[in-house]
Design an enzyme around this catalytic site. Structure first.
Site, PDB file in Angstrom:
ATOM      1  N   ASP A   5      33.323  42.703  47.624  1.00 45.96           N
ATOM      2  CA  ASP A   5      33.698  43.389  46.382  1.00 45.96           C
ATOM      3  C   ASP A   5      32.425  44.080  45.882  1.00 45.96           C
ATOM      4  O   ASP A   5      31.632  43.487  45.161  1.00 45.96           O
ATOM      5  CB  ASP A   5      34.205  42.353  45.365  1.00 45.96           C
ATOM      6  CG  ASP A   5      34.595  42.998  44.050  1.00 45.96           C
ATOM      7  OD1 ASP A   5      35.017  44.169  44.053  1.00 45.96           O
ATOM      8  OD2 ASP A   5      34.473  42.313  43.004  1.00 45.96           O
ATOM      9  N   GLU A  12      36.971  46.298  49.364  1.00 45.36           N
ATOM     10  CA  GLU A  12      37.892  46.856  48.372  1.00 45.36           C
ATOM     11  C   GLU A  12      37.643  48.357  48.264  1.00 45.36           C
ATOM     12  O   GLU A  12      36.508  48.824  48.243  1.00 45.36           O
ATOM     13  CB  GLU A  12      37.667  46.168  47.018  1.00 45.36           C
ATOM     14  CG  GLU A  12      38.675  46.591  45.968  1.00 45.36           C
ATOM     15  CD  GLU A  12      38.757  45.649  44.772  1.00 45.36           C
ATOM     16  OE1 GLU A  12      38.459  44.445  44.913  1.00 45.36           O
ATOM     17  OE2 GLU A  12      39.121  46.124  43.690  1.00 45.36           O
ATOM     18  N   ASP A  14      33.577  37.624  40.872  1.00 45.67           N
ATOM     19  CA  ASP A  14      33.225  38.563  41.947  1.00 45.67           C
ATOM     20  C   ASP A  14      33.413  37.929  43.324  1.00 45.67           C
ATOM     21  O   ASP A  14      33.811  38.598  44.278  1.00 45.67           O
ATOM     22  CB  ASP A  14      31.778  39.042  41.775  1.00 45.67           C
ATOM     23  CG  ASP A  14      31.571  39.720  40.433  1.00 45.67           C
ATOM     24  OD1 ASP A  14      32.118  40.815  40.239  1.00 45.67           O
ATOM     25  OD2 ASP A  14      30.889  39.146  39.574  1.00 45.67           O
TER      26      ASP A  14
END
Lengths: 174, 174
Positions: B7, B75, B147
């Site tokens: 991420d 992502e 996260d």
């Protein structure tokens, strides 16, 4: 001072290196610019994004090692009319900044309009006007190809604005 | 297969590693997920962008070397409501993709809504719902920090969709 200008892209990354004498405060426009080298780093269009970015990163590492600039100037990403193009440019810029940071150098950023205005006198100059002014300013016999002349334009912009940039950096670092 | 989910961010980059058995085509939902590690790579907020990206790139290189994933899932950057935040995310994503590409690995990209839908069943789940479902799916005792759980969610998404992704990659590579 040797300055590397970069015009990042995920297919083509232009680079241009110039040298400038120490600026004389009494004559701010009197910097002598010397051309060193310019060119483009490319990656085949059929590669995946991570492979293209890695290919250009390897080329940039070679440029940094061989041409040994003291500072790097990079064109800033503006709000692109095409969102996907803007994000792809920002990804290429992130790769470039990481490679510069990993090599221990600092990167100065300049907005496209400031680069155009510094080099041509107009913030709305087109690619061809920029290339012709760059050719004139660094004394090139032939017109450099667009991505390389854009990179030289960023380097020239840094040469003209680095005193104020250096002051800003110093203030930030205190 | 060992999967690293990422991420990306320019201040914090979450990472999460899971292992999955070979998928059985007769039972597509029957993948067994095993938790390996998760955490965050951070860079001090007072550093310049190129220094922050370099710091996180160094951490990511260590993660790749120590945890030896076979594939990386990242992502995707969506059209952010805040343009500057979207460009900063895209820059971080470009750094991450370049590091993955330089290590010879491939990166699969997944849209945020698909990740949320795969993990929670809803494309509009919030961070807390994602963290709780990730905790349940990989059998963690404590709730991972946001996260890191987002990164595990990307890895889980790849575990669920990798058959179709692998087919797509094969078609592209022919």
């Amino acid at each position: 001072m040797r300055i590397l200008g970069l015009d990042p892209g995920s297919h083509v990354c232009g680079y241009g290196v110039i040298e400038t004498g120490e600026p004389r405060i009494s004559a701010p426009g009197g910097n002598q610019l010397t051309y060193v080298e310019c060119g483009v780093l490319t990656a085949p269009a059929d590669l995946a994004m991570e492979e293209r970015l890695a290919e250009i990163a390897r080329g940039l590492r070679d440029v940094l090692a061989e041409l040994a600039p003291m500072v790097v100037a990079v064109e800033d990403v503006f709000t692109h009319s095409n969102v996907r193009s803007g994000l792809a440019l920002a990804q290429a810029r992130g790769m470039v900044l990481a490679v510069v940071g990993l090599s221990g150098l600092r990167a100065a950023s300049y907005a496209p309009a400031l680069i155009k205005k510094t080099v041509t006198g107009s913030g709305r100059a087109d690619k061809d006007q920029i290339a012709r002014m760059v050719q004139h300013l660094v004394g090139l016999r032939a017109l450099p190809r667009p991505d390389a002349s854009d990179a030289l334009a960023v380097a020239i912009t840094h040469a003209h604005h680095r005193q104020s940039t250096a002051l800003r950096l110093r203030v930030v670092e205190v």
